[in-house]
Design a protein around this motif. Structure first.
Motif: not given
Length: 693
Positions: A33-34, A76-78, A201-202, A213-214
């Motif tokens: 996740w960047p 999405q989101y890694g 989280l994002g 979102l993980p």
């Protein structure tokens, strides 16, 4: 597509296990996740100026597609963009904690809440207001929102823009240790930043698409957790009551400027925490086809968030009444990787899905470990049907279609866009009374219930994204750098993939066309088409709602779609027929779809059918355009009226009173129908109802 080489097999696997791993068509490592996708530092601008949100170099979710053994998988989101069926279903191998209900709420007009620590679990929010989630802050305190009386226009929370914060707490069971946990939102408008126990989280952009979102950092099973969400909505105008209001724009956002529908703000759809096994069935893509007497295709996307390789079995069952038998594959998914198991099965007893007989089936994937213990399950509904294009016809199960359809906006006067299942039943029910077989989800994705409703009732759907009225510069920005339009297209096709009612992908609405062969416009549309095609097993036809019948990119479309308002904005009603003939002459093999046409009336205003604003005039225009389209059913695939119900907007555009555009065949409060409702009801479909062979 970006691809990564398969992870090296773990040492110590038996030869049998390695050979059996052929059940997994391909493997890629989970993307890192960047950090660059996190939001940039904020600048609220000069005092008194409208607040604009800030943006990272590329859209903040990192949404992209990767080829995994020949299957396009959306990340999405890694992580894999998961199934969102948890809003209504409960898999026995998963745990759910609903976030719907009462939250603490506070507006943040200066955009300083994050610096003040409002995301922290230690922040004292006892003096904050309470709101209900799902909900929209527009209707917290707005006088006469549903009225046509504009005396209060510009007042209330419906015109409160910028930032607002939501906070709640949730108990995370101790049994969630060692599992993969994510927080899911079906929609937050316009953008959202999410914290769990103060850990960021994002961020997500796009008011109408789901995101997941993980949760890893900050998760402490066995304790209560604080969820904080900062929501942003850009102002539409600098002054809503000015004689000539000045629009507020942001080239990164979609839409980037004020449009003629209401930009409802808040956590407008359900949210929940979901705990799944470390090795999980993240997504089950399915497609049923009548070909070969009935064929079932599935792509089970397996995600391993654990630190060790997984070896086990995957059983895919096409469902009761399908006539197909479950099949089992031995699989191996390396640690921190994603694999895809492809399955193709005969389903000779499966009923066909069509508007006349909307028969649904349920497929299920079951993952077991080496000891045959159940690890995870995921089910999905689907239908056996085939959509195709050929000889200027749009076909369902081989039979030509004529789409008798309407556009609709997702809102009620009481709840805005935070609708309940009962609201959807009331809003969509008139489609059946009207004899419509088609609905266009103009110009954004809907709540999952709307697609389920269409599946069950046999109403065909064209699904749209928020790409409305883009200018050339923004098309170039979206294609070459920011990528939000592509992310929304991928999310749409991935999330709605299994719905048999969805037969068309719509890429944009009335966007600007640059000159000189339209290279920017064509590149943008080609990029969006490639996105949806990368993940759709059924290659549904692609179209868009052009503002012109002379669109220079129609050669890229599978179905030629355009909006037309002859006799209202320009020309005469009778110009439609010759225009359709001219388009057919240029594209003789492509079916044509009128994606919008309509006029307006104020309910209860009567007079000659030649007098603008009367119910008679609105009905006469509908009959004229329907007749010209229906007479050309050999190459016109349908007619889509604008619009099912009067709708709310912030602009005064197009006969809007107190922001209510009166172009519907029903009133905004849904209490009255107009003469155009009866005119549409009486329109005879030249193809009849599509038959179920």
């Amino acid at each position: 597509m970006t691809t990564q080489p398969p992870t090296h097999p773990a040492r110590g696997l038996s030869r049998r296990a390695v050979v059996a791993a052929a059940g997994v068509a391909g493997v890629v490592a989970l993307p890192v996740w960047p950090g660059a996708a996190r939001a940039a530092a904020r600048d609220t601008g000069t005092a008194g100026a409208p607040v604009l949100d800030t943006h990272p170099p590329t859209e903040p979710s990192g949404t992209h597609v990767r080829d995994v053994g020949g299957t396009g998988v959306v990340f999405q989101y890694g992580a894999v963009l998961p199934s969102f069926d948890g809003w209504r279903t409960r898999e026995p191998t998963r745990d759910y904690a609903s976030l719907d209900g009462r939250w603490r709420f506070r507006f943040d007009p200066e955009g300083t809440g994050d610096r003040a620590g409002w995301q922290s679990p230690d922040h004292d929010d006892r003096d904050w207001d309470h709101v209900t989630v799902p909900g929209t802050w527009d209707l917290l305190d707005t006088p006469d929102f549903a009225s046509l009386d504009g005396a209060a226009f510009g007042k209330g929370t419906a015109f409160t823009d910028g930032y607002a914060w939501y906070r709640t707490t949730v108990a995370v069971p101790a049994s969630w240790r060692g599992r993969h946990v994510r927080v899911n939102f079906l929609a937050v408008g316009y953008s959202a930043e999410v914290w769990l126990n103060g850990v960021h989280l994002g961020k997500h952009e796009g008011a109408n698409s789901p995101f997941s979102l993980p949760v890893s950092e900050g998760l402490r099973p066995g304790t209560r957790h604080t969820v904080a969400v900062r929501v942003f909505r850009r102002a539409s105008y600098t002054d809503y009551t000015a004689a000539r209001p000045q629009p507020v724009t942001d080239d990164h956002e979609l839409p980037y400027k004020p449009v003629d529908y209401w930009p409802y703000a808040g956590i407008t759809r359900s949210a929940w925490l979901e705990s799944v096994p470390a090795v999980t069935v993240a997504k089950l893509l399915v497609a049923g086809s009548p070909a070969g007497g009935g064929t079932f295709q599935a792509r089970a996307v397996l995600e391993n968030h654990g630190d060790t390789d997984f070896v086990g079995r995957l059983t895919v069952d096409p469902g009761r009444d399908s006539g197909g038998r479950p099949t089992t594959e031995e699989v191996r998914v390396p640690a921190r990787s994603v694999g895809v198991v492809p399955v193709t099965l005969p389903v000779p007893g499966a009923p066909r899905w069509s508007p006349g007989s909307p028969r649904l089936l349920t497929a299920r994937a079951t993952l077991t470990d080496g000891s045959h213990h159940r690890v995870d399950t995921l089910a999905t509904t689907y239908g056996v049907r085939e959509v195709s294009v050929g000889d200027a016809e749009l076909r369902l199960n081989g039979a030509p279609l004529f789409l008798k359809g309407v556009n609709w906006h997702e809102e009620t006067a009481v709840r805005g866009r935070a609708m309940t299942p009962r609201d959807y039943d009331a809003e969509l029910g008139p489609l059946l009374d009207l004899g419509a077989n088609f609905v266009r989800n103009c110009v954004y994705n809907r709540h999952p219930y709307a697609y389920d409703w269409a599946d069950r009732h046999g109403v065909l759907v064209m699904d749209d994204i928020d790409t409305m009225w883009l200018n050339t510069a923004q098309q170039k920005l979206q294609t070459e750098r920011y990528g939000l339009a592509r992310a929304l297209a991928l999310t749409m096709a991935w999330t709605q993939h299994n719905h048999p009612s969805v037969i068309l992908w719509c890429l944009q609405n009335e966007s600007e066309i640059d000159g000189g062969g339209a290279p920017v416009y064509r590149a943008w549309l080609a990029d969006l088409k490639a996105a949806v095609r990368a993940v759709d097993l059924t290659a549904r036809p692609v179209t868009w709602a052009s503002h012109t019948s002379n669109d220079p990119a129609f050669d890229l479309a599978d179905v030629v779609g355009f909006n037309e308002y002859f006799g209202y904005f320009y020309g005469r009603d009778t110009d439609l027929g010759p225009t359709l003939d001219a388009v057919h002459a240029r594209y003789p093999d492509k079916p044509i779809l009128i994606t919008e046409n309509g006029t307006w009336s104020i309910a209860g205003t009567h007079g000659p059918g030649t007098t603008q604003g009367t119910e008679e005039w609105q009905a006469a225009g509908l009959r004229s355009h329907w007749s010209q389209a229906a007479q050309r059913a050999a190459f016109v695939a349908g007619y889509t009226y604008w619009v099912l119900k009067d709708y709310k907007q912030r602009a005064g555009y197009n006969q809007a009173y107190n922001g209510v555009s009166v172009m519907g065949v029903r009133t905004f409060d849904g209490q009255r129908t107009k003469l155009a409702y009866r005119a549409f009801q009486e329109a005879v479909n030249p193809r009849g109802e599509p038959a179920n062979p």
